[in-house]
Design a protein around this motif. Sequence first.
Motif, PDB file in Angstrom:
ATOM      1  N   LYS A  66       0.831  -1.209   0.000  1.00 50.76           N
ATOM      2  CA  LYS A  66       0.000   0.000   0.000  1.00 50.76           C
ATOM      3  C   LYS A  66       0.867   1.262   0.000  1.00 50.76           C
ATOM      4  N   TYR A  67       2.153   1.102   0.281  1.00 54.42           N
ATOM      5  CA  TYR A  67       3.080   2.238   0.283  1.00 54.42           C
ATOM      6  C   TYR A  67       3.785   2.415  -1.067  1.00 54.42           C
ATOM      7  N   LYS A  68       3.445   1.585  -2.047  1.00 51.63           N
ATOM      8  CA  LYS A  68       4.108   1.648  -3.357  1.00 51.63           C
ATOM      9  C   LYS A  68       3.906   3.028  -3.988  1.00 51.63           C
ATOM     10  N   LYS A  70       4.873   5.871  -2.953  1.00 51.81           N
ATOM     11  CA  LYS A  70       4.688   6.973  -2.013  1.00 51.81           C
ATOM     12  C   LYS A  70       5.994   7.248  -1.271  1.00 51.81           C
ATOM     13  N   VAL A  72       7.659   7.843   2.001  1.00 50.24           N
ATOM     14  CA  VAL A  72       7.198   7.430   3.323  1.00 50.24           C
ATOM     15  C   VAL A  72       8.167   7.861   4.414  1.00 50.24           C
TER      16      VAL A  72
END
Length: 186
Positions: A66-68, A70, A72
């Motif tokens: 889900k962090y692809k 982005k 972070v």
Amino acid sequence: FIGTLTDDKDPHQPTRATIRLAVLPFVNLSEGSENGHFADGLTEDILTELLRFRELFVISRNSSFKYKGKAVNVQQVARELGVQYVLEGSVRRAGNRVRVTAQLIDGETDRHIWAERYDHAWEQIFSLQDEMSQSIVGALKLKLLPQEIAAVTSRPTGSPEAYQHYLMGRSLFLHSGRDTRALRVA
């Protein structure tokens, strides 16, 4: 968040995971979007290799992906996923060469525990994955059972071309939304 080992001292019995780890999607730095499936596939393969170790609790692909794409904050990701360590990296492929960088970061302090750059010919992609897994395990100071060492060094295929086709098919499958035509192509 550290689990505890079981009281059973038999080294052949499984223990509860003592180290919690998230493997974030590796960033594709290659020219052309056709190599995006390679970065995702490499991330998944590293994640899968690390799942073989009884002392590791590795967060699921769906949770970490889900962090692809982005930017972070590693400390925030570690809190959100309940992990001690975060593995992140990048992949570059140019012709027959592959460069992978990876960093293992302490989720509480945001301090690098380990970092490495791997440069290999495409035909050596499996050796690269083996080296990475072994280096990560070494950085975490895990004690390996003989069957865990054997699992890390086994290879599903010796053909980088077959592996490339597998990664492309898996990428299509995962991103198809289970559309029948896309599944056949995958």
